[in-house]
Design a protein around this motif. Structure first.
Motif, PDB file in Angstrom:
ATOM      1  N   ASP A 276       0.606  -1.408   0.038  1.00  0.00           N
ATOM      2  CA  ASP A 276      -0.120   0.169  -0.267  1.00  0.00           C
ATOM      3  C   ASP A 276       0.645   1.031  -0.275  1.00  0.00           C
ATOM      4  O   ASP A 276      -0.155   2.447  -0.660  1.00  0.00           O
ATOM      5  N   TRP A 277       1.721   1.307   0.828  1.00  0.00           N
ATOM      6  CA  TRP A 277       2.774   2.734   1.039  1.00  0.00           C
ATOM      7  C   TRP A 277       2.963   3.013  -0.621  1.00  0.00           C
ATOM      8  O   TRP A 277       4.039   3.754  -1.017  1.00  0.00           O
ATOM      9  N   ALA A 278       3.725   1.657  -1.796  1.00  0.00           N
ATOM     10  CA  ALA A 278       4.923   2.276  -2.766  1.00  0.00           C
ATOM     11  C   ALA A 278       3.495   2.406  -3.417  1.00  0.00           C
ATOM     12  O   ALA A 278       4.417   2.699  -5.207  1.00  0.00           O
ATOM     13  N   HIS A 279       2.281   2.343  -3.392  1.00  0.00           N
ATOM     14  CA  HIS A 279       1.132   2.588  -4.950  1.00  0.00           C
ATOM     15  C   HIS A 279       1.606   4.022  -5.273  1.00  0.00           C
ATOM     16  O   HIS A 279       1.546   4.354  -6.647  1.00  0.00           O
ATOM     17  N   TYR A 280       1.557   5.234  -4.874  1.00  0.00           N
ATOM     18  CA  TYR A 280       2.006   6.493  -5.290  1.00  0.00           C
ATOM     19  C   TYR A 280       3.138   7.137  -5.808  1.00  0.00           C
ATOM     20  O   TYR A 280       3.144   6.836  -7.587  1.00  0.00           O
ATOM     21  N   PRO A 281       4.658   6.085  -4.956  1.00  0.00           N
ATOM     22  CA  PRO A 281       5.513   6.493  -5.796  1.00  0.00           C
ATOM     23  C   PRO A 281       5.119   5.278  -7.345  1.00  0.00           C
ATOM     24  O   PRO A 281       6.330   5.534  -7.956  1.00  0.00           O
ATOM     25  N   LEU A 282       4.540   4.365  -7.123  1.00  0.00           N
ATOM     26  CA  LEU A 282       4.812   3.598  -8.253  1.00  0.00           C
ATOM     27  C   LEU A 282       4.127   4.175  -9.292  1.00  0.00           C
ATOM     28  O   LEU A 282       4.194   3.944 -10.750  1.00  0.00           O
ATOM     29  N   VAL A 283       3.041   4.761  -9.459  1.00  0.00           N
ATOM     30  CA  VAL A 283       2.286   5.580 -10.216  1.00  0.00           C
ATOM     31  C   VAL A 283       2.833   6.975 -10.721  1.00  0.00           C
ATOM     32  O   VAL A 283       2.579   7.022 -11.945  1.00  0.00           O
ATOM     33  N   ALA A 284       3.748   7.307  -9.829  1.00  0.00           N
ATOM     34  CA  ALA A 284       5.114   8.586 -10.538  1.00  0.00           C
ATOM     35  C   ALA A 284       5.258   7.461 -11.708  1.00  0.00           C
ATOM     36  O   ALA A 284       6.084   8.602 -12.734  1.00  0.00           O
ATOM     37  N   LEU A 285       6.341   6.140 -10.802  1.00  0.00           N
ATOM     38  CA  LEU A 285       7.494   5.695 -11.885  1.00  0.00           C
ATOM     39  C   LEU A 285       6.540   4.958 -13.253  1.00  0.00           C
ATOM     40  O   LEU A 285       7.198   5.474 -14.674  1.00  0.00           O
ATOM     41  N   SER A 286       5.509   4.551 -12.728  1.00  0.00           N
ATOM     42  CA  SER A 286       4.740   4.695 -14.689  1.00  0.00           C
ATOM     43  C   SER A 286       4.667   5.259 -15.105  1.00  0.00           C
ATOM     44  O   SER A 286       3.934   5.468 -16.282  1.00  0.00           O
ATOM     45  N   ALA A 287       4.470   6.639 -14.432  1.00  0.00           N
ATOM     46  CA  ALA A 287       3.770   7.755 -15.673  1.00  0.00           C
ATOM     47  C   ALA A 287       5.198   8.656 -16.202  1.00  0.00           C
ATOM     48  O   ALA A 287       5.346   8.470 -17.430  1.00  0.00           O
ATOM     49  N   ILE A 288       6.292   8.046 -15.225  1.00  0.00           N
ATOM     50  CA  ILE A 288       7.625   8.497 -16.233  1.00  0.00           C
ATOM     51  C   ILE A 288       7.582   7.047 -17.202  1.00  0.00           C
ATOM     52  O   ILE A 288       8.123   8.043 -18.364  1.00  0.00           O
ATOM     53  N   ALA A 289       7.787   6.176 -16.913  1.00  0.00           N
ATOM     54  CA  ALA A 289       8.032   4.855 -18.111  1.00  0.00           C
ATOM     55  C   ALA A 289       7.049   5.092 -18.977  1.00  0.00           C
ATOM     56  O   ALA A 289       7.408   4.731 -20.651  1.00  0.00           O
ATOM     57  N   THR A 290       5.954   5.747 -18.901  1.00  0.00           N
ATOM     58  CA  THR A 290       4.952   5.333 -20.262  1.00  0.00           C
ATOM     59  C   THR A 290       5.118   6.971 -20.559  1.00  0.00           C
ATOM     60  O   THR A 290       4.977   7.095 -21.897  1.00  0.00           O
TER      61      THR A 290
END
Length: 617
Positions: A276-290
Motif C-alpha cells: 500500500d505504501w508504494a502505490h503513489y510512488p509506483l504511479v509516479a514511476l509508471s507515469a515517467i515510464a509511459t
C-alpha cells in the motif's frame, strides 16, 4: 548501446504490464469472476506470445533482414526495390502493401501515448477512487507537455531514458517475485498446454477476445526492428534477453498469482501487486515510464516521416534538427501537432485504458503480418530455400493472421480509430506518389534534351555572364525547366553552369566518397549528381562544398554562386489521363503547401532566384 536500447526500443512493450494481463483476464472472465484455470491460460498465452513473436520471430529472424544495418518497413521496401517498380508488376503491388504498413505506424503512434499514460494515471484510483474524474485531465496535461517540449529536442530526456527504464524493469521483476511468492503454483503456466486448453475449451468468442487482449503484451515489438539502425542488432537482443524478457515474464506471472489468490484484484492487478505504501510512488514511476514509451513512438514517427519524404512517399515538410544524440534527432512540427490532436482526441473520446484497449492492437497486428510477408520475400531474394522460408515465415504469418482476426472483433469498439488514421495517411501517400509520377511525366515532355542545351550554349546565347549559376534539376538527364526559362527570357548563360540533381538511394546512408558524381556536359556546363541515403538529410550546399573540397569542382566559390530553382504550379485537367481530378486537386494542394525546395535542400536563402512554371496533369 544496450542501455540506450532499453530506454528507446522497449518503452512501449515494457509498459504493457500496466494493462495487458488485466484486459486478457477480464476477457476470459467475460463479466464474471475469473477462475484459476482461466488465469493460468491467460498468463501462459502471454508468455508464449512473447517467446514466439518477440524472441523468435523478431529477435532471431526478422532482424536478419537489414538494409546495411537499418531496419523497419521502409528498409524492407528499399531492399525489395519496390519504389521504382513498373506499374502493374508484383513489386508495385508490394509498394502499396508496404505503404499501408508504414501508415499503420501512424495509427499506432496516436494510440500508444494515450493508452500508456492513461493506464499509469489510473493507478491513482486504487487508493483514492474519488480521484477517478481527475484521471483524464491529468493524462491530457502530461501529453500536452510532452508534445510541447518536442520542439526543444529530447536530449535532456534522452539521457535519463536508459537508467529510468532499467529501474522500471527492476521494479517489474521485484513486484512479480513478490506476487509469485503468494501462489507459486502459477509457475505451472510455463507449459503451453494451459494456453491451448483455454483456447480450445472456452467459447469461440471468448477465446478470440482473450487472444486480442493478450496481444497487447507484444505491441511495441516492431520497435526492435525499426530502431535496429540506431543501436545495432546485438545490443537490442542483449537488452531483450538479459533484462526485458525476464522482468516482463516475472511481472505477468506475479499478476497472475495475485489473481489466483485474490480474484477481486482484477480491476488493477499491476498496482495491487505493490504494498500500500508504494502505490503513489509506483504511479509516479509508471507515469515517467509511459512518457518515455510515448517519446520513443513519437520520435519513431518523426524518423518514419523523414524516410518517407526522402523516398518520395510524402510531400516535403519542415524538419528541424535538434541537439539530441539519440533517436530524437529531428522534430517535424506538422506531424507533431497532428499526432498530438489524434492522441488527445483518443484520450477524450475513449476516456479509459479499458476502452482504448479495444482500439489498440488491430493496427499493430496487421503491421506485423505485413512485416512477416515482406521479410519472407527478402529472404527468398537473398537466396534462402523457398520451401524453408515459406514454412518458417508461413508459420509466423499464420500466428499474425490469428491475432489480427482476434483484434478485428474489436473493430466496432474502437479498432476503427487507428485504421481510419492509417487509411488517411496511406491515401495521402499513394496520392502524393501518383501525383509526383504525373508531374515527372509532364516534365519529360517539357524538358529539353541535353543536345539542345549544347546547341543553345554555342549558337543562341548572345553572351556569357561572369560567375557560376546552379540550376536544381529533378532528373539526372535533360535540361532543368528553370534553365530553359532563363535562356528563353534572357538569351544568355553564365560562364559556368552546374546542373545539380539530388538522388535518394535505396541504401540508408551514402559515404562522403560516393556523395558527388560530376560529369562535363559541354565546356562551361557541368552536371552534378548528389547521392544521399534515405536516412540522411539531403543538403545541396553541403554536398557542393564536399565536392569542392574533393577537387571535383575546381574554381567554384560557393559564396558567389546564384541558385536558380523552378517553382511549379500544378493545374489539374480532366482531359489529361491520370488520377481523378479531385485527387489531382488534393495533390496540387499538398504541393502548394509543401516545404519550399530551397529551404528543404538547404540552399542559402540570399542566393536563390525562383522561376515559376505551370504544369498541367
Amino acid at each position: 548501446m544496450t542501455l540506450g536500447a532499453l530506454g528507446v526500443v522497449y518503452g512501449d512493450i515494457g509498459t504493457s504490464p500496466l494493462y495487458a494481463l488485466k484486459e486478457a483476464a477480464k476477457a476470459a472472465a467475460h463479466g464474471g469472476a475469473v477462475t484459476s484455470s482461466q488465469v493460468l491460460g491467460v498468463v501462459s498465452l502471454i508468455l508464449w506470445a512473447l517467446i514466439l513473436i518477440i524472441s523468435v520471430k523478431y529477435a532471431m529472424l526478422i532482424m536478419r533482414a537489414d538494409n546495411r544495418g537499418e531496419g523497419g518497413i521502409v528498409a524492407l521496401l528499399a531492399l525489395l526495390s519496390a519504389r521504382n517498380a513498373q506499374p502493374g508488376t508484383w513489386r508495385a503491388q508490394l509498394l502499396i502493401v508496404g505503404l499501408i504498413g508504414a501508415a499503420l505506424l501512424y495509427g499506432d503512434g496516436a494510440i500508444t501515448p494515450a493508452i500508456s499514460v492513461l493506464s499509469a494515471i489510473e493507478g491513482l484510483k486504487v487508493d483514492a477512487p474519488s480521484l477517478a474524474p481527475a484521471v483524464v485531465p491529468i493524462t491530457i496535461a502530461i501529453l500536452v507537455v510532452l508534445f510541447v517540449i518536442q520542439k526543444r529536442g529530447t536530449s535532456f530526456i534522452g539521457r535519463i531514458f536508459g537508467p529510468v527504464m532499467v529501474g522500471w524493469f527492476v521494479v517489474l521483476a521485484l513486484l512479480g517475485i513478490h506476487g509469485i511468492m503468494k501462489a507459486p503454483g502459477v509457475l505451472a503456466a510455463l507449459s503451453p498446454t494451459y494456453a491451448l486448453d483455454l483456447m480450445l475449451h472456452e467459447d469461440f468468442h471468448i477465446s478470440f477476445a482473450v487472444l486480442g487482449a493478450a496481444f497487447l503484451a507484444v505491441t511495441g515489438g516492431e520497435a526492435m526492428y525499426a530502431d535496429m539502425g540506431h543501436f545495432g542488432r546485438f545490443p537490442i537482443r542483449l537488452a531483450w534477453f538479459a533484462v526485458c524478457l525476464p522482468a516482463l515474464v516475472l511481472n505477468y506471472f506475479g499478476q497472475a498469482a495475485l489473481l489466483i489468490s485474490d480474484p477481486t484484484a482484477i480491476e488493477n492487478p499491476f498496482f495491487q501487486l505493490s504494498p500500500d505504501w508504494a502505490h503513489y510512488p509506483l504511479v509516479a514511476l509508471s507515469a515517467i515510464a509511459t512518457v518515455i514509451a510515448s517519446q520513443a513512438i513519437i520520435s519513431g514517427v518523426y524518423s518514419l516521416t523523414q524516410q518517407s519524404i526522402q523516398l518520395g512517399f510524402l510531400p516535403r515538410m519542415h524538419i528541424q534538427h535538434t541537439t539530441s544524440d539519440a533517436i530524437g534527432q529531428i522534430y517535424v512540427p506538422l506531424v507533431n501537432w497532428l499526432l498530438a490532436a489524434a492522441t488527445l482526441g483518443a484520450v477524450v473520446a475513449f476516456g479509459s485504458s479499458d476502452a482504448l484497449a479495444g482500439a489498440y492492437g488491430i493496427a499493430v497486428s496487421l503491421l506485423m503480418a505485413i512485416t512477416t510477408l515482406l521479410a519472407a520475400l527478402v529472404a527468398i531474394q537473398w537466396g534462402y530455400a523457398p520451401i524453408i522460408v515459406i514454412a518458417v515465415n508461413g508459420f509466423f504469418f499464420i500466428i499474425d493472421a490469428i491475432f489480427f482476426a482476434a483484434n478485428s472483433t474489436k473493430l466496432i469498439e474502437g479498432g476503427w480509430f487507428p485504421l481510419v488514421l492509417a487509411g488517411a495517411v496511406a491515401f495521402l501517400m499513394l496520392t502524393w506518389r501518383g501525383g509526383v509520377k504525373l508531374v515527372e511525366k509532364a516534365r519529360t515532355h517539357l524538358r529539353q534534351p541535353e543536345e539542345d542545351l549544347i546547341e543553345t550554349a554555342v549558337n543562341r546565347c548572345h553572351s556569357r555572364l561572369p560567375g557560376t549559376a546552379v540550376f536544381l534539376a529533378s532528373a539526372p538527364n535533360g535540361v532543368p525547366l528553370a534553365l530553359t526559362q532563363f535562356v528563353k527570357h534572357n538569351h544568355v548563360l553564365h560562364q559556368r553552369v552546374l546542373l545539380v540533381t539530388v538522388q535518394i538511394e535505396e541504401s540508408p546512408r551514402i559515404p562522403d566518397e560516393g556523395r558527388a558524381e560530376v560529369h562535363d556536359v559541354t565546356p562551361g556546363i557541368i552536371r552534378v549528381i548528389l547521392h544521399y541515403g534515405f536516412m540522411q538529410y539531403p543538403t545541396v550546399y553541403e554536398g557542393l562544398k564536399l565536392a569542392c573540397r574533393q577537387g571535383k569542382l575546381p574554381g567554384v566559390r560557393l559564396a558567389d554562386v546564384t541558385y536558380y530553382i523552378g517553382r511549379e504550379t500544378i493545374i489539374p485537367r480532366e482531359d489529361i489521363p491520370g488520377m481523378w481530378v479531385w485527387r489531382e486537386s488534393l495533390f496540387a494542394f499538398l504541393q502548394r503547401n509543401a516545404e519550399r525546395t530551397a529551404a528543404f535542400f538547404g540552399v542559402p536563402t540570399g542566393q536563390v532566384v525562383e522561376f515559376g512554371t505551370e504544369i498541367e496533369i
